[in-house]
Design an enzyme around this catalytic site. Structure first.
Site, PDB file in Angstrom:
ATOM      1  N   ASP A  36       0.814  -1.227   0.000  1.00 26.10           N
ATOM      2  CA  ASP A  36       0.000   0.000   0.000  1.00 26.10           C
ATOM      3  C   ASP A  36       0.843   1.271   0.000  1.00 26.10           C
ATOM      4  OD1 ASP A  36      -2.270  -1.615   0.125  1.00 26.10           O
ATOM      5  OD2 ASP A  36      -2.243  -1.649   2.314  1.00 26.10           O
TER       6      ASP A  36
ATOM      7  N   LYS B 229       1.941   2.131  -5.064  1.00 23.94           N
ATOM      8  CA  LYS B 229       2.479   1.559  -6.308  1.00 23.94           C
ATOM      9  C   LYS B 229       1.552   1.838  -7.491  1.00 23.94           C
ATOM     10  CE  LYS B 229       2.371  -2.453  -4.342  1.00 23.94           C
ATOM     11  NZ  LYS B 229       2.014  -2.068  -2.961  1.00 23.94           N
TER      12      LYS B 229
ATOM     13  N   GLY C  29      -4.616  -4.252  -3.787  1.00 24.59           N
ATOM     14  CA  GLY C  29      -5.585  -3.202  -4.086  1.00 24.59           C
ATOM     15  C   GLY C  29      -4.796  -1.977  -4.469  1.00 24.59           C
ATOM     16  N   HIS C  30      -4.792  -1.638  -5.750  1.00 22.19           N
ATOM     17  CA  HIS C  30      -3.995  -0.511  -6.241  1.00 22.19           C
ATOM     18  C   HIS C  30      -4.939   0.605  -6.671  1.00 22.19           C
ATOM     19  CE1 HIS C  30      -0.401  -3.391  -7.211  1.00 22.19           C
ATOM     20  NE2 HIS C  30      -0.775  -3.419  -5.950  1.00 22.19           N
TER      21      HIS C  30
ATOM     22  N   GLN D 175       1.880  -6.022  -3.265  1.00 23.95           N
ATOM     23  CA  GLN D 175       2.382  -6.164  -1.889  1.00 23.95           C
ATOM     24  C   GLN D 175       3.702  -5.382  -1.729  1.00 23.95           C
ATOM     25  OE1 GLN D 175       1.218  -9.451  -3.450  1.00 23.95           O
ATOM     26  NE2 GLN D 175      -0.673  -8.532  -2.815  1.00 23.95           N
TER      27      GLN D 175
HETATM   28  P1  GDP Z   1      -0.735   0.371  -3.521  1.00 25.20           P
HETATM   29  O1  GDP Z   1      -1.363  -0.890  -3.062  1.00 25.20           O
HETATM   30  O2  GDP Z   1       0.720   0.426  -3.268  1.00 25.20           O
HETATM   31  O3  GDP Z   1      -1.077   0.723  -4.948  1.00 25.20           O
HETATM   32  O4  GDP Z   1      -1.389   1.532  -2.616  1.00 25.20           O
HETATM   33  P2  GDP Z   1      -2.954   1.700  -2.266  1.00 25.20           P
HETATM   34  O5  GDP Z   1      -3.658   2.207  -3.461  1.00 25.20           O
HETATM   35  O6  GDP Z   1      -3.478   0.480  -1.604  1.00 25.20           O
HETATM   36  O7  GDP Z   1      -2.871   2.779  -1.109  1.00 25.20           O
HETATM   37  C1  GDP Z   1      -2.331   4.045  -1.319  1.00 25.20           C
HETATM   38  C2  GDP Z   1      -3.424   5.086  -1.043  1.00 25.20           C
HETATM   39  O8  GDP Z   1      -2.839   6.371  -0.936  1.00 25.20           O
HETATM   40  C3  GDP Z   1      -4.445   5.198  -2.171  1.00 25.20           C
HETATM   41  O9  GDP Z   1      -5.687   5.551  -1.638  1.00 25.20           O
HETATM   42  C4  GDP Z   1      -3.890   6.323  -3.022  1.00 25.20           C
HETATM   43  O10 GDP Z   1      -4.898   7.006  -3.766  1.00 25.20           O
HETATM   44  C5  GDP Z   1      -3.312   7.218  -1.976  1.00 25.20           C
HETATM   45  N1  GDP Z   1      -2.129   8.008  -2.380  1.00 25.20           N
HETATM   46  C6  GDP Z   1      -1.115   7.664  -3.224  1.00 25.20           C
HETATM   47  N2  GDP Z   1      -0.152   8.624  -3.223  1.00 25.20           N
HETATM   48  C7  GDP Z   1      -0.576   9.576  -2.354  1.00 25.20           C
HETATM   49  C8  GDP Z   1      -0.006  10.801  -1.885  1.00 25.20           C
HETATM   50  O11 GDP Z   1       1.089  11.200  -2.254  1.00 25.20           O
HETATM   51  N3  GDP Z   1      -0.731  11.503  -0.962  1.00 25.20           N
HETATM   52  C9  GDP Z   1      -1.955  11.090  -0.515  1.00 25.20           C
HETATM   53  N4  GDP Z   1      -2.574  11.832   0.403  1.00 25.20           N
HETATM   54  N5  GDP Z   1      -2.507   9.943  -0.930  1.00 25.20           N
HETATM   55  C10 GDP Z   1      -1.822   9.190  -1.826  1.00 25.20           C
HETATM   56  P1  IMO Z   2      -0.979  -4.136  -2.223  1.00 19.98           P
HETATM   57  O1  IMO Z   2      -0.565  -4.681  -3.575  1.00 19.98           O
HETATM   58  C1  IMO Z   2      -0.956  -4.572   2.103  1.00 19.98           C
HETATM   59  C2  IMO Z   2      -1.017  -8.669   3.656  1.00 19.98           C
HETATM   60  C3  IMO Z   2      -2.238  -9.114   4.434  1.00 19.98           C
HETATM   61  C4  IMO Z   2      -1.606 -10.090   5.401  1.00 19.98           C
HETATM   62  C5  IMO Z   2      -0.526 -10.760   4.548  1.00 19.98           C
HETATM   63  C6  IMO Z   2      -0.944 -12.096   3.967  1.00 19.98           C
HETATM   64  O2  IMO Z   2      -2.268  -3.389  -2.274  1.00 19.98           O
HETATM   65  O3  IMO Z   2       0.147  -3.379  -1.611  1.00 19.98           O
HETATM   66  P2  IMO Z   2      -2.561 -12.758   1.962  1.00 19.98           P
HETATM   67  O4  IMO Z   2      -4.015 -12.492   1.734  1.00 19.98           O
HETATM   68  O5  IMO Z   2      -1.679 -12.191   0.890  1.00 19.98           O
HETATM   69  O6  IMO Z   2      -2.257 -14.189   2.233  1.00 19.98           O
HETATM   70  O7  IMO Z   2      -2.208 -11.976   3.325  1.00 19.98           O
HETATM   71  O8  IMO Z   2      -0.239  -9.850   3.500  1.00 19.98           O
HETATM   72  N1  IMO Z   2      -1.288  -8.138   2.306  1.00 19.98           N
HETATM   73  C7  IMO Z   2      -1.212  -6.843   1.982  1.00 19.98           C
HETATM   74  N2  IMO Z   2      -0.983  -5.757   2.750  1.00 19.98           N
HETATM   75  N3  IMO Z   2      -1.113  -4.435   0.765  1.00 19.98           N
HETATM   76  C8  IMO Z   2      -1.307  -5.525  -0.030  1.00 19.98           C
HETATM   77  O9  IMO Z   2      -1.312  -5.453  -1.360  1.00 19.98           O
HETATM   78  C9  IMO Z   2      -1.413  -6.794   0.589  1.00 19.98           C
HETATM   79  N4  IMO Z   2      -1.623  -8.039   0.131  1.00 19.98           N
HETATM   80  C10 IMO Z   2      -1.534  -8.851   1.188  1.00 19.98           C
HETATM   81  O10 IMO Z   2      -2.871  -8.038   5.090  1.00 19.98           O
HETATM   82  O11 IMO Z   2      -0.963  -9.389   6.430  1.00 19.98           O
HETATM   83 MG    MG Z   3      -2.909  -1.545  -1.815  1.00 16.91          MG
END
Ligand code: GDP
Ligand code: IMO
Ligand code: MG
Length: 447
Positions: free
Chosen positions: A13, A16, A40-41, A223
């Site tokens: 999270d 990416k 979840g991206h 991840q």
């Molecule tokens: P990922 O799994 O690495 O793609 O990250 P996620 O999408 O799960 O979580 C990142 C969250 O932060 C998302 O809701 C993005 O829209 C948000 N986000 C990304 N970059 C920034 C930033 O620079 N500032 C803020 N406030 N939010 C951001």
């Molecule tokens: P993105 O791509 C954050 C974590 C779960 C748990 C561990 C194992 O959005 O960064 P799993 O379901 O993969 O067997 O769970 O990994 N986990 C993540 N945490 N971002 C993710 O993906 C994750 N995918 C799995 O919360 O701790």
């Molecule tokens: Mg994510």
């Protein structure tokens, strides 16, 4: 022009999705190489928010080819849901390709994931419950279902009549759950197969062709480094290899085609699920980061645990992934803070260490040693160049770059595409190796 891997440098999270979307404007091909719908991206464009689980974050560019590689595990139901959503928003998935050798998450994988977590009780991992571990376990056990199995109706029927009874024994005897009906599973999955068939190809071949045509290829990790099955905080990890090395295996390419590796890290740290987290903030400050950063999981909606930036795991991510540069995200979340802390080393049983301990029990005992930096106490969301940033924010970035010993190529100051400072575009830099000998110099000279 370069072939670039984008990886998460923390526990997932990191942003990416945002960074991949941003870099995709210069990419011809974007490849997801591991993980499944646990990811979840989030991509935010013009006030529209896209939440992607399996589809690569390059999909919003109509010309870009998006590949779901062999190292992923595919839940067809969720993937079809994503396709439907994109279609509704008028986004074409004509350029989406699915590897025929990727594995398929089946209903019994999801059931076993959740039931085994329940059974672990206080030792649970805190998985996303999406069946990821059991799908990869079956792959290793050589009883997995691949996309190509699903495409062959008769073969798939036979396979299900062999596997479902075995899985039912586990569901009933081990977990006290009702058995699955093999015919129902077959009917459901063959319908999915019809929908996905036009997208199924040999991805490795397509990537190889792109390499020969000197296309720009972006590899999108899911991840993060600390969730890697081999190099993360085992057993509190996922079941695949999110690290840069995983990109070659998961996409089906050799390491010689990779030019650069970018690590994405938040300006602080978050983690979802169980497992040690040395810089975690339990009190009010953790709540401030959670609320300002909207730190709730994209896939499960769970509250993310929040803490200060940890340069020990950061340096570890540099080492394990061979990072050339960093994208630091969510700087804006720190905008209002008086002071910001950065973990520079750990104290383990009275001994100071700067290197990540590979022993999980030692890691669980680590106490962070902090350096405190002044906050900048002003909004940064509208900054578009390093020169626009307050001095204290520049100092913070410079401190991180020096601790991590890699340049910062991108700074993100908000969720949308525009809220970004690109110090140097990692795709356009020279081929191979560091982007610019002295990127931290650019930060210094902006001061
Ligand atoms: P990922 O799994 O690495 O793609 O990250 P996620 O999408 O799960 O979580 C990142 C969250 O932060 C998302 O809701 C993005 O829209 C948000 N986000 C990304 N970059 C920034 C930033 O620079 N500032 C803020 N406030 N939010 C951001
Ligand atoms: P993105 O791509 C954050 C974590 C779960 C748990 C561990 C194992 O959005 O960064 P799993 O379901 O993969 O067997 O769970 O990994 N986990 C993540 N945490 N971002 C993710 O993906 C994750 N995918 C799995 O919360 O701790
Ligand atoms: Mg994510």
């Amino acid at each position: 022009m370069a072939n670039v891997i984008v990886i998460g440098a923390q526990w997932g999270d990191e942003g990416k999705g945002k960074i991949t979307d941003l870099l995709s404007r210069s990419a011809d091909v974007v490849v997801r190489y591991q993980g499944g719908v646990n990811a979840g991206h989030t991509v935010v464009v013009n006030d529209r928010t896209f939440k992607l689980h399996l589809i690569p974050s390059g999909i919003l560019y109509p010309e870009t080819e998006c590949l779901i590689g062999s190292g992923t595990v595919i839940d067809p139901q969720v993937l079809i849901g994503e396709l439907d959503q994109l279609e509704k928003l008028g986004i074409s998935a004509a350029n989406l390709y699915i590897s025929e050798t990727a594995h398929v998450t089946m209903p019994y994988h999801r059931l076993i994931d959740r039931a085994s977590e329940d059974q672990r009780g206080s030792h649970k991992i805190g998985t996303t419950g999406r069946g990821i571990g059991p799908t990869y376990a079956d792959k290793s056990e050589r009883i997995g279902v691949r996309v190509l199995d699903l495409m062959d109706a008769e073969g798939f029927r036979d396979l299900m009549h062999r596997i479902v009874p075995q899985k039912n024994t586990i569901l009933e005897r081990l977990y006290g759950l009702p058995p699955l009906d093999a015919e129902e599973v077959i009917t459901q999955y063959l319908a999915y197969a019809d929908r996905l068939r036009p997208h199924v190809i040999d991805c490795s071949l397509k990537i190889h062709d792109a390499v020969k045509r000197r296309r720009n290829i972006l590899f999108e990790g899911a991840q993060g480094t600390l969730l890697d099955l081999d190099h993360g905080t085992y057993p509190y990890v996922t079941s695949s290899n999110p690290v840069a090395g995983g990109a070659c295996v998961g996409a089906g390419v050799g390491p010689t085609i990779i030019d650069r590796v970018i690590g994405v890290a938040k300006a602080y740290t978050t983690r979802v699920g169980e497992g040690p987290f040395p810089t975690e903030l339990q009190g009010e400050m953790g709540e401030v980061l959670c609320q300002r950063g909207a730190e709730f999981g994209t896939t499960t909606g769970r509250r993310r645990r929040c803490g200060w930036f940890d340069s020990v795991i950061g340096r570890y991510a540099v080492r394990i992934n061979g990072l050339d540069c960093l994208a630091i995200t969510k700087m804006d979340v720190l905008d209002e803070l008086e002071e910001i802390q950065v973990c520079v080393a750990y104290d383990i049983d009275g001994v100071q260490v700067r290197d990540f301990p590979s022993n999980g029990r030692a890691f669980a005992r680590c106490q962070p040693i902090y350096k405190t930096l002044p906050g900048w106490k002003q909004p940064t969301g509208d900054c578009r160049s390093l020169q626009d940033l307050p001095q204290a924010a520049l100092n913070y970035l410079q401190f991180l770059a020096e601790l991590m010993e890699v340049p910062i190529a991108i700074v993100s100051l908000g969720a949308s595409r525009g809220q970004t400072i690109i110090v140097e575009d990692p795709i356009h830099g020279p081929k191979r190796g560091l982007l610019h000998a002295d990127l931290t110099e650019a930060i210094r000279s902006a001061s």
